[in-house]
Design a protein around this motif. Sequence first.
Motif, PDB file in Angstrom:
ATOM      1  N   GLY A 138       0.439   5.120  -0.249  1.00  0.00           N
ATOM      2  CA  GLY A 138      -0.562   4.093  -0.466  1.00  0.00           C
ATOM      3  C   GLY A 138      -0.143   3.031  -1.469  1.00  0.00           C
ATOM      4  N   VAL A 139       1.168   2.775  -1.557  1.00  0.00           N
ATOM      5  CA  VAL A 139       1.688   1.739  -2.454  1.00  0.00           C
ATOM      6  C   VAL A 139       2.581   0.796  -1.654  1.00  0.00           C
ATOM      7  CG1 VAL A 139       1.563   3.176  -4.512  1.00  0.00           C
ATOM      8  CG2 VAL A 139       3.652   3.182  -3.135  1.00  0.00           C
ATOM      9  N   ALA A 140       2.662  -0.449  -2.103  1.00  0.00           N
ATOM     10  CA  ALA A 140       3.452  -1.432  -1.368  1.00  0.00           C
ATOM     11  C   ALA A 140       4.950  -1.239  -1.569  1.00  0.00           C
ATOM     12  CB  ALA A 140       3.044  -2.842  -1.792  1.00  0.00           C
ATOM     13  N   ASP A 141       5.338  -0.797  -2.774  1.00  0.00           N
ATOM     14  CA  ASP A 141       6.761  -0.699  -3.103  1.00  0.00           C
ATOM     15  C   ASP A 141       7.017   0.563  -3.925  1.00  0.00           C
ATOM     16  OD1 ASP A 141       9.425  -1.248  -3.398  1.00  0.00           O
ATOM     17  OD2 ASP A 141       9.174  -3.024  -4.661  1.00  0.00           O
ATOM     18  N   PRO A 142       7.353   1.674  -3.272  1.00  0.00           N
ATOM     19  CA  PRO A 142       7.586   2.928  -3.998  1.00  0.00           C
ATOM     20  C   PRO A 142       8.731   2.812  -4.997  1.00  0.00           C
ATOM     21  CG  PRO A 142       7.442   3.301  -1.618  1.00  0.00           C
ATOM     22  CD  PRO A 142       7.547   1.819  -1.823  1.00  0.00           C
TER      23      PRO A 142
END
Length: 218
Positions: A60-64
Amino acid sequence: MSRRRWGRWVLGPCVVALTATGCIGAVDRADFEQVVRARGGGLVAALPAGAVTALADRLGVADPEATVILLTAPESERFEIAMIDQPAHVTRFLGDGAGLASRNATARLRIRDPRRPDQLDDYTYTLGALGEPTPVRVYAGDLTDTAFAIGEVSALTRLEELVDTSVTRSGLERASASAVLVHRSGANVLVTVNVTAPRGAAIAQFDAAGTFLRSQRI
């Protein structure tokens, strides 16, 4: 101190569909197979891109954020992981793996949990599927200036170019790329391509943008 792990690679399955005549168009089969090997088989930009997309959806994050990324070529039964001034957190990552060999092109990623930034999990991505997380024991220093946003490593979008450069710079005959390692070293994120050949091995290093830095026989 540099640490080495060995496996053994053979030709990937993408060549099985070759005709019995031993050639494709005007290209000799042996030459074609060597080109496939040299390009790392499945070491293409789509591999890390697919892994990052799957991780972003899962977390649920744009950029791990990762501390180490390892990409291995198909049928990688033999390869050497060797680095210049290998950081301790990379040594632990390589040592924690039960086995790095794989039948298919595989991305292994040590990821910082966005919900618990003091925790790390290992993920494996292969054949378009992201595996379940494996908890990682965190040692002192594992999270100190080691994590990086994967999106900042634009070199991964040029992976084929990095592989070609690494094979050429190695100066080895019948060389092929077997693995790619991404990690932070001090203030910099480095991309290391491992190249193997019947008579030797080499590494090439690039910065996060894909600029060539150095090549060395190992």
